[in-house]
Design a protein around this motif. Structure first.
Motif, mmCIF file in Angstrom:
data_model
loop_
_atom_site.group_PDB
_atom_site.id
_atom_site.type_symbol
_atom_site.label_atom_id
_atom_site.label_comp_id
_atom_site.label_asym_id
_atom_site.label_seq_id
_atom_site.Cartn_x
_atom_site.Cartn_y
_atom_site.Cartn_z
ATOM 1 N N ASP A 86 3.738 2.655 32.193
ATOM 2 C CA ASP A 86 3.161 1.271 32.791
ATOM 3 C C ASP A 86 4.065 0.103 32.466
ATOM 4 N N GLN A 87 4.974 0.302 31.508
ATOM 5 C CA GLN A 87 5.762 -0.966 31.107
ATOM 6 C C GLN A 87 7.273 -0.758 30.793
ATOM 7 N N PRO A 88 7.852 -1.597 31.021
ATOM 8 C CA PRO A 88 9.425 -1.078 30.628
ATOM 9 C C PRO A 88 9.606 -1.263 29.387
ATOM 10 N N GLY B 246 13.648 3.895 11.844
ATOM 11 C CA GLY B 246 14.964 2.977 11.284
ATOM 12 C C GLY B 246 14.625 1.353 11.977
ATOM 13 N N SER B 247 14.599 1.489 13.302
ATOM 14 C CA SER B 247 14.374 0.194 13.925
ATOM 15 C C SER B 247 13.860 0.317 15.242
ATOM 16 N N LYS B 248 13.702 -0.652 16.032
ATOM 17 C CA LYS B 248 13.200 -0.841 17.375
ATOM 18 C C LYS B 248 14.153 -0.147 18.419
ATOM 19 N N GLN B 249 15.257 -0.157 18.063
ATOM 20 C CA GLN B 249 16.434 0.539 18.797
ATOM 21 C C GLN B 249 16.189 2.070 18.629
ATOM 22 N N GLY B 250 16.122 2.496 17.243
ATOM 23 C CA GLY B 250 15.995 3.839 17.009
ATOM 24 C C GLY B 250 14.691 4.483 17.880
ATOM 25 N N LEU B 251 13.657 3.802 17.795
ATOM 26 C CA LEU B 251 12.477 4.172 18.464
ATOM 27 C C LEU B 251 12.796 4.333 19.917
ATOM 28 N N HIS B 252 13.220 3.223 20.470
ATOM 29 C CA HIS B 252 13.644 3.345 22.054
ATOM 30 C C HIS B 252 14.542 4.620 22.416
ATOM 31 N N ARG B 253 15.592 4.895 21.366
ATOM 32 C CA ARG B 253 16.503 6.089 21.578
ATOM 33 C C ARG B 253 15.749 7.390 21.548
ATOM 34 N N GLU B 254 14.697 7.327 20.758
ATOM 35 C CA GLU B 254 13.840 8.477 20.581
ATOM 36 C C GLU B 254 12.888 8.759 21.976
ATOM 37 N N VAL B 255 12.502 7.774 22.368
ATOM 38 C CA VAL B 255 11.607 7.580 23.468
ATOM 39 C C VAL B 255 12.120 7.898 24.621
ATOM 40 N N VAL B 256 13.248 7.334 24.795
ATOM 41 C CA VAL B 256 14.188 7.562 26.246
ATOM 42 C C VAL B 256 14.469 9.049 26.151
ATOM 43 N N ARG B 257 15.141 9.577 24.863
ATOM 44 C CA ARG B 257 15.643 10.943 24.933
ATOM 45 C C ARG B 257 14.589 12.021 25.092
ATOM 46 N N SER C 177 11.800 3.358 34.613
ATOM 47 C CA SER C 177 12.159 2.808 33.312
ATOM 48 C C SER C 177 13.386 3.561 32.890
ATOM 49 N N LEU C 178 13.689 4.882 33.268
ATOM 50 C CA LEU C 178 14.861 5.738 33.012
ATOM 51 C C LEU C 178 15.973 5.240 33.658
ATOM 52 N N VAL C 179 15.839 4.893 34.979
ATOM 53 C CA VAL C 179 17.100 4.643 35.796
ATOM 54 C C VAL C 179 17.246 3.149 36.129
ATOM 55 N N ARG C 180 16.114 2.437 36.125
ATOM 56 C CA ARG C 180 16.380 0.947 36.142
ATOM 57 C C ARG C 180 16.149 -0.002 35.114
ATOM 58 N N GLY C 181 15.220 0.707 34.275
ATOM 59 C CA GLY C 181 14.596 -0.454 33.190
ATOM 60 C C GLY C 181 15.285 -0.763 32.107
ATOM 61 N N ILE C 182 16.188 0.186 31.819
ATOM 62 C CA ILE C 182 17.104 -0.025 30.547
ATOM 63 C C ILE C 182 18.364 -0.438 30.873
ATOM 64 N N ALA C 183 18.785 -0.894 32.058
ATOM 65 C CA ALA C 183 20.214 -1.428 32.458
ATOM 66 C C ALA C 183 20.930 -2.272 31.264
ATOM 67 N N SER C 184 19.952 -3.234 30.833
ATOM 68 C CA SER C 184 20.671 -3.860 29.884
ATOM 69 C C SER C 184 20.213 -3.391 28.227
ATOM 70 N N LEU D 205 3.534 8.530 22.293
ATOM 71 C CA LEU D 205 2.892 7.106 22.621
ATOM 72 C C LEU D 205 3.961 6.321 23.095
ATOM 73 N N GLY D 206 5.025 6.490 22.791
ATOM 74 C CA GLY D 206 6.052 5.792 23.469
ATOM 75 C C GLY D 206 6.366 5.940 24.694
ATOM 76 N N VAL D 207 6.472 7.303 24.816
ATOM 77 C CA VAL D 207 6.713 7.768 26.371
ATOM 78 C C VAL D 207 5.598 7.349 27.500
ATOM 79 N N ALA D 208 4.396 7.552 26.878
ATOM 80 C CA ALA D 208 3.206 6.826 27.608
ATOM 81 C C ALA D 208 3.291 5.563 28.170
ATOM 82 N N HIS D 209 3.954 4.729 27.040
ATOM 83 C CA HIS D 209 3.971 3.277 27.315
ATOM 84 C C HIS D 209 5.123 3.202 28.654
ATOM 85 N N LEU D 210 6.224 4.084 28.703
ATOM 86 C CA LEU D 210 7.025 3.615 29.621
ATOM 87 C C LEU D 210 6.449 3.964 31.173
#
Length: 197
Positions: A28-30, A55-66, A108-115, A21-26
């Motif tokens: 359409d949205q950053p 564990g956290s929002k950051q942990g969720l983001h890492r797994e989605v991006v991975r 999202s992978l190449v531009r949306g997570i620069a920060s 579901l997190g990957v599907a979010h990417l």
């Protein structure tokens, strides 16, 4: 009924569902708009369950991006049986197709997570390093000397190729063959610019 369906998922299946579901979010949205609250609402589960898995929002983001990264690397994996130049062309063709089929995710992978956070950036850098190694392998097989400048040049070419793909393969009708040919010529140009060892 819905709660019955939820309870039938094993922990691994539930975690995989949440990541999907997190990957599907990417698409359409950053990434930074993906929150624990939003994903728990989409999945129909408690926020506590997401914290349990990630564990956290950051942990969720890492797994989605991975997961998104691994999907891209798998879809564009070189065919080892092909001769080097054909292998490069085939890989580039599949990269262009991936970008066109999954433009939101690629963007999202190449531009949306620069920060984004440092660990998320590491996940993306691993993908770039893998893509650079794939291109390097082609040119080493063709006889290029393995030098620091060649490695630097091809790693830099990956960043260039990402920009080209964002500008040419997303939202344009530029023929895929033209994009592939341009990327192939530019990679050759980088290798030719490297002095002999």
């Amino acid at each position: 009924m819905d709660s019955d369906r939820r309870t039938r998922l094993t922990p691994d299946e539930r975690r995989a569902q949440l990541v999907a579901l997190g990957v599907a979010h990417l698409a359409d949205q950053p990434l930074d708009t993906l929150t624990i609250e939003e994903l728990s609402a989409r999945a129909g589960v408690s926020r506590a369950l997401l914290f349990h898995y990630f564990g956290s929002k950051q942990g969720l983001h890492r797994e989605v991006v991975r997961t998104a990264r691994d999907s891209m690397l798998h879809a564009t994996e070189p065919v080892p049986e092909l001769p080097p130049r054909e292998r490069l062309r085939d890989t580039l063709t599949r990269i262009v197709a991936f970008v066109r089929d999954h433009s939101g995710t690629f963007y999202s992978l190449v531009r949306g997570i620069a920060s984004g956070d440092e660990e998320v950036r590491v996940v993306i850098e691993e993908a770039r390093a893998e893509q650079a190694e794939r291109v390097l392998a082609v040119f080493l097989e063709l006889g290029a000397a393995d030098t620091p400048l060649l490695r630097i040049g091809l790693r830099s070419w990956i960043a260039f190729a990402e920009d080209v793909l964002v500008a040419s393969a997303i939202g344009t009708d530029l023929p895929s063959e033209s994009i592939v040919a341009f990327l192939e010529r530019s990679a050759n140009g980088v290798v030719e610019a490297v002095p002999a060892a």
